[in-house]
Each structure stands twice: as C-alpha cells, then as structure tokens.
Design a protein around this motif. Structure first.
Motif, PDB file in Angstrom:
ATOM      1  N   ILE A  45       0.840  -1.201   0.000  1.00 34.54           N
ATOM      2  CA  ILE A  45       0.000   0.000   0.000  1.00 34.54           C
ATOM      3  C   ILE A  45       0.873   1.249   0.000  1.00 34.54           C
ATOM      4  O   ILE A  45       0.592   2.221  -0.710  1.00 34.54           O
ATOM      5  CB  ILE A  45      -0.962  -0.002   1.204  1.00 34.54           C
ATOM      6  N   LEU A  46       1.949   1.230   0.768  1.00 35.24           N
ATOM      7  CA  LEU A  46       2.859   2.366   0.798  1.00 35.24           C
ATOM      8  C   LEU A  46       3.519   2.585  -0.555  1.00 35.24           C
ATOM      9  O   LEU A  46       3.652   3.716  -1.027  1.00 35.24           O
ATOM     10  CB  LEU A  46       3.931   2.160   1.872  1.00 35.24           C
ATOM     11  N   THR A  47       3.896   1.499  -1.224  1.00 40.55           N
ATOM     12  CA  THR A  47       4.501   1.604  -2.551  1.00 40.55           C
ATOM     13  C   THR A  47       3.491   2.108  -3.572  1.00 40.55           C
ATOM     14  O   THR A  47       3.822   2.925  -4.429  1.00 40.55           O
ATOM     15  CB  THR A  47       5.048   0.232  -2.987  1.00 40.55           C
ATOM     16  N   GLY A  53       6.375  13.129  -0.735  1.00 41.08           N
ATOM     17  CA  GLY A  53       5.999  14.500  -1.062  1.00 41.08           C
ATOM     18  C   GLY A  53       5.937  15.347   0.187  1.00 41.08           C
ATOM     19  O   GLY A  53       6.313  14.931   1.286  1.00 41.08           O
ATOM     20  N   ALA A  54       5.462  16.539  -0.005  1.00 37.61           N
ATOM     21  CA  ALA A  54       5.312  17.474   1.114  1.00 37.61           C
ATOM     22  C   ALA A  54       4.210  16.968   2.036  1.00 37.61           C
ATOM     23  O   ALA A  54       3.338  16.205   1.617  1.00 37.61           O
ATOM     24  CB  ALA A  54       4.972  18.858   0.585  1.00 37.61           C
ATOM     25  N   PRO A  55       4.223  17.366   3.303  1.00 36.91           N
ATOM     26  CA  PRO A  55       3.167  16.920   4.226  1.00 36.91           C
ATOM     27  C   PRO A  55       1.794  17.386   3.744  1.00 36.91           C
ATOM     28  O   PRO A  55       1.655  18.505   3.263  1.00 36.91           O
ATOM     29  CB  PRO A  55       3.529  17.587   5.550  1.00 36.91           C
ATOM     30  N   PRO A  56       0.785  16.548   3.867  1.00 39.08           N
ATOM     31  CA  PRO A  56      -0.556  16.931   3.396  1.00 39.08           C
ATOM     32  C   PRO A  56      -1.288  17.814   4.403  1.00 39.08           C
ATOM     33  O   PRO A  56      -2.363  17.479   4.896  1.00 39.08           O
ATOM     34  CB  PRO A  56      -1.250  15.584   3.213  1.00 39.08           C
ATOM     35  N   ILE A  57      -0.710  18.949   4.710  1.00 40.38           N
ATOM     36  CA  ILE A  57      -1.288  19.902   5.649  1.00 40.38           C
ATOM     37  C   ILE A  57      -1.493  21.212   4.898  1.00 40.38           C
ATOM     38  O   ILE A  57      -0.578  21.707   4.229  1.00 40.38           O
ATOM     39  CB  ILE A  57      -0.372  20.112   6.875  1.00 40.38           C
ATOM     40  N   ILE A  58      -2.679  21.788   5.002  1.00 40.87           N
ATOM     41  CA  ILE A  58      -2.980  23.032   4.287  1.00 40.87           C
ATOM     42  C   ILE A  58      -2.126  24.160   4.852  1.00 40.87           C
ATOM     43  O   ILE A  58      -2.039  24.360   6.066  1.00 40.87           O
ATOM     44  CB  ILE A  58      -4.480  23.370   4.410  1.00 40.87           C
ATOM     45  N   ALA A  73      -3.044   6.604   1.664  1.00 40.13           N
ATOM     46  CA  ALA A  73      -2.223   5.400   1.861  1.00 40.13           C
ATOM     47  C   ALA A  73      -1.711   5.329   3.299  1.00 40.13           C
ATOM     48  O   ALA A  73      -1.702   4.259   3.915  1.00 40.13           O
ATOM     49  CB  ALA A  73      -1.065   5.398   0.879  1.00 40.13           C
ATOM     50  N   GLN A  74      -1.303   6.449   3.844  1.00 42.15           N
ATOM     51  CA  GLN A  74      -0.801   6.468   5.219  1.00 42.15           C
ATOM     52  C   GLN A  74      -1.907   6.144   6.218  1.00 42.15           C
ATOM     53  O   GLN A  74      -1.692   5.394   7.180  1.00 42.15           O
ATOM     54  CB  GLN A  74      -0.196   7.831   5.520  1.00 42.15           C
ATOM     55  N   ALA A  75      -3.102   6.666   5.982  1.00 43.49           N
ATOM     56  CA  ALA A  75      -4.230   6.378   6.880  1.00 43.49           C
ATOM     57  C   ALA A  75      -4.627   4.905   6.801  1.00 43.49           C
ATOM     58  O   ALA A  75      -4.941   4.286   7.825  1.00 43.49           O
ATOM     59  CB  ALA A  75      -5.412   7.271   6.525  1.00 43.49           C
ATOM     60  N   MET A  76      -4.605   4.341   5.596  1.00 43.36           N
ATOM     61  CA  MET A  76      -4.947   2.927   5.450  1.00 43.36           C
ATOM     62  C   MET A  76      -3.922   2.038   6.140  1.00 43.36           C
ATOM     63  O   MET A  76      -4.276   1.031   6.763  1.00 43.36           O
ATOM     64  CB  MET A  76      -5.059   2.566   3.971  1.00 43.36           C
ATOM     65  N   ILE A  77      -2.651   2.404   6.068  1.00 41.49           N
ATOM     66  CA  ILE A  77      -1.611   1.615   6.727  1.00 41.49           C
ATOM     67  C   ILE A  77      -1.759   1.691   8.241  1.00 41.49           C
ATOM     68  O   ILE A  77      -1.628   0.674   8.935  1.00 41.49           O
ATOM     69  CB  ILE A  77      -0.220   2.072   6.261  1.00 41.49           C
ATOM     70  N   VAL A  82      -3.346  -1.294  13.252  1.00 40.00           N
ATOM     71  CA  VAL A  82      -4.198  -1.488  14.429  1.00 40.00           C
ATOM     72  C   VAL A  82      -4.979  -2.793  14.316  1.00 40.00           C
ATOM     73  O   VAL A  82      -5.078  -3.560  15.278  1.00 40.00           O
ATOM     74  CB  VAL A  82      -5.151  -0.280  14.597  1.00 40.00           C
ATOM     75  N   ILE A  83      -5.516  -3.078  13.147  1.00 41.76           N
ATOM     76  CA  ILE A  83      -6.274  -4.316  12.955  1.00 41.76           C
ATOM     77  C   ILE A  83      -5.373  -5.532  13.108  1.00 41.76           C
ATOM     78  O   ILE A  83      -5.752  -6.526  13.741  1.00 41.76           O
ATOM     79  CB  ILE A  83      -6.978  -4.303  11.588  1.00 41.76           C
ATOM     80  N   SER A  84      -4.169  -5.482  12.552  1.00 37.71           N
ATOM     81  CA  SER A  84      -3.270  -6.637  12.666  1.00 37.71           C
ATOM     82  C   SER A  84      -2.811  -6.848  14.109  1.00 37.71           C
ATOM     83  O   SER A  84      -2.620  -7.995  14.529  1.00 37.71           O
ATOM     84  CB  SER A  84      -2.075  -6.485  11.729  1.00 37.71           C
ATOM     85  N   MET A  85      -2.657  -5.787  14.877  1.00 32.05           N
ATOM     86  CA  MET A  85      -2.299  -5.960  16.289  1.00 32.05           C
ATOM     87  C   MET A  85      -3.454  -6.580  17.071  1.00 32.05           C
ATOM     88  O   MET A  85      -3.241  -7.425  17.948  1.00 32.05           O
ATOM     89  CB  MET A  85      -1.901  -4.626  16.924  1.00 32.05           C
ATOM     90  N   GLY A  86      -4.679  -6.202  16.761  1.00 35.16           N
ATOM     91  CA  GLY A  86      -5.834  -6.831  17.400  1.00 35.16           C
ATOM     92  C   GLY A  86      -5.944  -8.302  17.039  1.00 35.16           C
ATOM     93  O   GLY A  86      -6.228  -9.148  17.888  1.00 35.16           O
ATOM     94  N   LEU A  87      -5.692  -8.621  15.775  1.00 40.21           N
ATOM     95  CA  LEU A  87      -5.712 -10.016  15.333  1.00 40.21           C
ATOM     96  C   LEU A  87      -4.592 -10.810  15.989  1.00 40.21           C
ATOM     97  O   LEU A  87      -4.790 -11.959  16.397  1.00 40.21           O
ATOM     98  CB  LEU A  87      -5.599 -10.085  13.812  1.00 40.21           C
ATOM     99  N   ALA A  88      -3.434 -10.194  16.131  1.00 44.85           N
ATOM    100  CA  ALA A  88      -2.313 -10.872  16.793  1.00 44.85           C
ATOM    101  C   ALA A  88      -2.644 -11.146  18.267  1.00 44.85           C
ATOM    102  O   ALA A  88      -2.333 -12.223  18.784  1.00 44.85           O
ATOM    103  CB  ALA A  88      -1.044 -10.039  16.676  1.00 44.85           C
ATOM    104  N   ALA A  89      -3.274 -10.191  18.931  1.00 44.88           N
ATOM    105  CA  ALA A  89      -3.658 -10.401  20.330  1.00 44.88           C
ATOM    106  C   ALA A  89      -4.673 -11.528  20.456  1.00 44.88           C
ATOM    107  O   ALA A  89      -4.593 -12.350  21.379  1.00 44.88           O
ATOM    108  CB  ALA A  89      -4.231  -9.112  20.913  1.00 44.88           C
TER     109      ALA A  89
END
Length: 161
Positions: A45-47, A53-58, A73-77, A82-89
């Motif tokens: 997803i990151l790739t 690029g520049a930070p997505p801040i107005i 992409a960053q929000a999805m990652i 968080v989901i994978s840590m819950g699944l791991a727990a």
C-alpha cells in the motif's frame, strides 16, 4: 508511475514467507505468517501510494518536495496496523488457551473434517445441503418432509373482527 523494484521484491518475499508460515499446523507459525502477510500488504500500500511528497497539511509548503504526499495510503496503513495488532492479540489468546489445555502447539484434524473429506461426491444421500424433504436415496424432492409441526403452521390464520 515508476515503482521501486526493491520494495516490490520485499513485498513478494514477505507475502510468500507469510503464506508458507500460515499453511503450517502450529498456532505460533500461523501468527507469524499473518503478521508477515500484514506487513507485506502494508508495504505494498505504501509503494502504491506514490512517491514521497510534502506533508498533506494546508498552508505548509516544503522546499524539497513540489508535490503533496497522498494521505490516504498512510491512513490505510495505520488502520491496518491497528487491525493486525488486534488479530495478533486474539491469536495469542487462542495460543495461550490451547497451551493451558494441551501442551502441544500443533492443531490436529477434527474427526468431522475427515468424514466430510471421505464423503463421496456422487452419492446424493451424503450431501450436506439436502433438507428433510429430499429422498435420502435419490436426492429428489418429496412431499413427506414438508409436513412438520402442528396443522396451525400450515393453514393461514383467520383475522378476527
């Protein structure tokens, strides 16, 4: 868009190793496989999110980057982490429970799985998706199994005035 071959090769190795571990019969190897697959997908997803690029801040500009980075992409990652840590727990809790009741970490076959595996596909009486109205020898529908319950179930109700 030009992709980085090293990152794509890393994604392929992580996912391949994760699938290999996930197909093992021990819970800890399955957990490691799920974590490797999750990390490989996050890197993919990151790739796919594009170049840096520049930070997505107005109102915030960068002298080094002319384009803005994709925040999706960053929000999805972050969500996937968080989901994978819950699944791991959850899987660790399952592994702890199995360790408390059995010393082995290996998951054995269920006897019902062997019965389903040995079922012959051409025998209609052994198929699991037939209801009571089907003839057990031919598999054809009959009226015998559709008559169940008291007669009140089969007749329409009368409305009282």
């Amino acid at each position: 868009m030009v992709s980085n071959f090293a990152l794509l090769a890393t994604v392929a190795v992580l996912i391949a190793a994760g699938v290999y571990l996930f197909l093992e019969r021990t819970i800890t190897k399955m957990l490691m496989g799920i974590l490797l697959i999750g990390n490989g997908v996050n890197l993919m997803i990151l790739t796919a999110g594009g170049s840096a690029g520049a930070p997505p801040i107005i109102g915030r500009e960068s002298h080094l980057q002319q384009t803005t980075a994709d925040p999706l992409a960053q929000a999805m990652i972050l969500t996937a982490i968080v989901i994978s840590m819950g699944l791991a727990a959850f899987i660790l809790a399952l592994a702890y429970r199995q360790h408390r009741y059995r010393v082995s970490d290996r998951i054995d076959d269920d006897p019902e799985d062997k019965t389903v595996r040995d079922r012959q596909a051409d025998d209609p009486s052994q198929q699991p998706d037939h209801d009571a109205s089907d003839d057990p020898t031919t598999g054809k529908p009959t009226d015998a199994g559709d008559q169940f319950g008291p007669k009140a179930f089969e007749k329409p109700t009368k409305e009282e005035s």
